[in-house]
Design a protein around this motif. Structure first.
Motif, PDB file in Angstrom:
ATOM      1  N   SER A   1       0.833  -1.209   0.000  1.00 22.09           N
ATOM      2  CA  SER A   1       0.000   0.000   0.000  1.00 22.09           C
ATOM      3  C   SER A   1       0.865   1.255   0.000  1.00 22.09           C
ATOM      4  O   SER A   1       0.479   2.279  -0.581  1.00 22.09           O
ATOM      5  CB  SER A   1      -0.942   0.002   1.209  1.00 22.09           C
ATOM      6  OG  SER A   1      -0.251   0.263   2.416  1.00 22.09           O
TER       7      SER A   1
ATOM      8  N   ARG B   1      -5.887   3.802  -8.767  1.00 23.73           N
ATOM      9  CA  ARG B   1      -6.787   2.829  -9.388  1.00 23.73           C
ATOM     10  C   ARG B   1      -7.251   1.837  -8.327  1.00 23.73           C
ATOM     11  O   ARG B   1      -6.539   1.567  -7.367  1.00 23.73           O
ATOM     12  CB  ARG B   1      -6.072   2.058 -10.512  1.00 23.73           C
ATOM     13  CG  ARG B   1      -5.567   2.921 -11.650  1.00 23.73           C
ATOM     14  CD  ARG B   1      -4.947   2.047 -12.746  1.00 23.73           C
ATOM     15  NE  ARG B   1      -3.715   1.390 -12.309  1.00 23.73           N
ATOM     16  CZ  ARG B   1      -3.078   0.465 -13.028  1.00 23.73           C
ATOM     17  NH1 ARG B   1      -3.580   0.075 -14.192  1.00 23.73           N
ATOM     18  NH2 ARG B   1      -1.957  -0.079 -12.574  1.00 23.73           N
ATOM     19  N   GLN B   2      -8.449   1.300  -8.525  1.00 20.45           N
ATOM     20  CA  GLN B   2      -8.933   0.282  -7.597  1.00 20.45           C
ATOM     21  C   GLN B   2      -8.180  -1.017  -7.864  1.00 20.45           C
ATOM     22  O   GLN B   2      -8.154  -1.520  -8.976  1.00 20.45           O
ATOM     23  CB  GLN B   2     -10.434   0.050  -7.770  1.00 20.45           C
ATOM     24  CG  GLN B   2     -10.996  -0.922  -6.745  1.00 20.45           C
ATOM     25  CD  GLN B   2     -12.471  -1.210  -6.940  1.00 20.45           C
ATOM     26  OE1 GLN B   2     -12.899  -1.555  -8.039  1.00 20.45           O
ATOM     27  NE2 GLN B   2     -13.256  -1.058  -5.883  1.00 20.45           N
ATOM     28  N   LEU B   3      -7.579  -1.555  -6.836  1.00 15.62           N
ATOM     29  CA  LEU B   3      -6.761  -2.750  -6.960  1.00 15.62           C
ATOM     30  C   LEU B   3      -7.581  -3.991  -6.630  1.00 15.62           C
ATOM     31  O   LEU B   3      -8.308  -4.028  -5.641  1.00 15.62           O
ATOM     32  CB  LEU B   3      -5.569  -2.648  -6.006  1.00 15.62           C
ATOM     33  CG  LEU B   3      -4.437  -3.671  -6.146  1.00 15.62           C
ATOM     34  CD1 LEU B   3      -3.761  -3.539  -7.506  1.00 15.62           C
ATOM     35  CD2 LEU B   3      -3.414  -3.474  -5.028  1.00 15.62           C
ATOM     36  N   THR B   4      -7.463  -5.017  -7.468  1.00 17.65           N
ATOM     37  CA  THR B   4      -8.131  -6.294  -7.241  1.00 17.65           C
ATOM     38  C   THR B   4      -7.102  -7.342  -6.828  1.00 17.65           C
ATOM     39  O   THR B   4      -6.008  -7.386  -7.394  1.00 17.65           O
ATOM     40  CB  THR B   4      -8.857  -6.767  -8.510  1.00 17.65           C
ATOM     41  OG1 THR B   4      -9.878  -5.827  -8.840  1.00 17.65           O
ATOM     42  CG2 THR B   4      -9.496  -8.137  -8.306  1.00 17.65           C
TER      43      THR B   4
ATOM     44  N   PHE C   1      -6.617  -3.255   2.549  1.00 18.92           N
ATOM     45  CA  PHE C   1      -7.254  -2.762   1.331  1.00 18.92           C
ATOM     46  C   PHE C   1      -8.764  -3.013   1.407  1.00 18.92           C
ATOM     47  O   PHE C   1      -9.311  -3.807   0.642  1.00 18.92           O
ATOM     48  CB  PHE C   1      -6.677  -3.472   0.107  1.00 18.92           C
ATOM     49  CG  PHE C   1      -5.265  -3.087  -0.240  1.00 18.92           C
ATOM     50  CD1 PHE C   1      -5.003  -2.002  -1.069  1.00 18.92           C
ATOM     51  CD2 PHE C   1      -4.190  -3.810   0.269  1.00 18.92           C
ATOM     52  CE1 PHE C   1      -3.703  -1.647  -1.385  1.00 18.92           C
ATOM     53  CE2 PHE C   1      -2.887  -3.465  -0.049  1.00 18.92           C
ATOM     54  CZ  PHE C   1      -2.641  -2.370  -0.879  1.00 18.92           C
TER      55      PHE C   1
ATOM     56  N   ALA D   1     -11.314  -1.480   0.428  1.00 19.98           N
ATOM     57  CA  ALA D   1     -12.112  -1.136  -0.753  1.00 19.98           C
ATOM     58  C   ALA D   1     -11.775  -2.010  -1.956  1.00 19.98           C
ATOM     59  O   ALA D   1     -12.390  -1.861  -3.015  1.00 19.98           O
ATOM     60  CB  ALA D   1     -11.909   0.337  -1.112  1.00 19.98           C
ATOM     61  N   SER D   2     -10.823  -2.927  -1.816  1.00 19.43           N
ATOM     62  CA  SER D   2     -10.378  -3.744  -2.942  1.00 19.43           C
ATOM     63  C   SER D   2     -11.160  -5.043  -3.039  1.00 19.43           C
ATOM     64  O   SER D   2     -11.260  -5.787  -2.057  1.00 19.43           O
ATOM     65  CB  SER D   2      -8.878  -4.067  -2.813  1.00 19.43           C
ATOM     66  OG  SER D   2      -8.101  -2.914  -3.025  1.00 19.43           O
TER      67      SER D   2
ATOM     68  N   GLY E   1     -15.894  -5.709  -8.377  1.00 17.18           N
ATOM     69  CA  GLY E   1     -14.912  -4.965  -9.161  1.00 17.18           C
ATOM     70  C   GLY E   1     -14.626  -5.643 -10.486  1.00 17.18           C
ATOM     71  O   GLY E   1     -15.465  -6.376 -11.023  1.00 17.18           O
TER      72      GLY E   1
END
Length: 291
Positions: free
Chosen positions: A133, A141-144, A161, A163-164, A244
């Motif tokens: 992080s 960007r949103q990380l998956t 994370f 929100a991931s 996502g």
């Protein structure tokens, strides 16, 4: 005869130990080089993120994280997705090698970061993802994440994370589902159930997911299927509920590829292991380039 055999085994053991030391250096002394290595890396490869944890008093190695500057910069051109996994370190002092691997736009393997820790604990996985992080603080960007269902990984992703999106590896899920049926159950039946489960995972809509789930429960036995799905959140595996993007990726094969690359490296003294990992990451990218 017994004493001669024991003596021979002891000689072979110490002979192998001596040869390994001559070839790769002293394993204990290898840890003493880490402070020097980190300082040189930061000076010569400016922008690399390297964290060495030697405990509160700084006298005992705990763990080390490394992400080279070139990989930090290049990740901007990869899909915002990381495949994470751990594999055993097999040298004298053992431990675990944690790895984060990505894919570029051509679906080529892209090693991103690694750490050597004591084991796959919640604390170590949180520490590893926290370092990532810090590297990706300006990513935007949103990380998956894609991983197996290791409890420590689930906790770490959720904590560091939140929100991931986190996708569970299809291969591991299929293996877990297969084990729910007795050995006496035929392979053709199991293959049919696994096929239905894959169809469930790939279902593009909630309606198709529900239709496939009904078929899976009817054919596979509602008791077994319901028990299997009870602790498997739909948002972690089913396309219809995934929050996502995972770009069609449903397995953790990239981490398995990285683990196979480091199979022989894991037995080296820690200093040489780290230095060799750098070369392996470069080699993997070279292979990808010439495909």
């Amino acid at each position: 005869m017994g004493s001669r055999l024991v003596s021979s085994i002891v000689k072979d053991k110490y002979g192998k130990k001596s040869a390994t030391k001559d070839l790769h250096g002293d394993e204990e002394l290898s840890y003493a080089h880490l402070h020097w290595y980190v300082n040189v890396l930061k000076a010569s490869n400016v922008g690399s993120h390297c964290v060495l944890d030697c405990g509160e008093d700084g006298s005992r190695f705990q763990r080390i994280f490394i992400c080279f500057k070139a990989y930090i910069d290049s990740f901007r051109w990869c899909r915002p997705m990381l495949f994470i996994d751990g594999t055993f370190v097999t040298n004298k002092y053992k431990g675990t090698l944690l790895g984060a691997t990505a894919k570029n736009g051509n679906k080529e393997v892209f090693p991103f970061a690694f750490a050597i820790v004591s084991g796959e604990t919640v604390d170590n996985w949180r520490w590893f993802l926290q370092r990532i992080s810090e590297v990706l603080v300006d990513e935007g960007r949103q990380l998956t994440f894609i991983s197996d269902r290791h409890g420590a990984i689930i906790d770490a992703v959720r904590t560091v994370f939140p929100a991931s999106p986190h996708g569970f590896c299809l291969y591991h899920l299929k293996e877990n589902l297969k084990k729910k049926y007795p050995h006496a159950v035929g392979s053709s039946f199991k293959d049919h159930i696994l096929w239905l489960f894959c169809k469930l995972l790939y279902a593009p809509t909630v309606e198709e997911y529900q239709d496939t789930l009904k078929k899976l429960r009817d054919d596979g036995g509602s008791k077994i299927i319901d028990k299997f799905l009870a602790d498997l959140p739909v948002q972690n595996f089913a396309n219809a509920f995934f929050p996502g993007k995972r770009y069609g990726e449903v397995s953790n094969a990239l981490s398995e590829s990285f683990n196979s690359w480091v199979k022989d490296v894991r037995r080296l003294p820690i200093y040489e292991m780290i230095d060799t990992l750098k070369g392996i990451e470069i080699d993997m990218q070279v292979v990808n380039t010439v495909k």
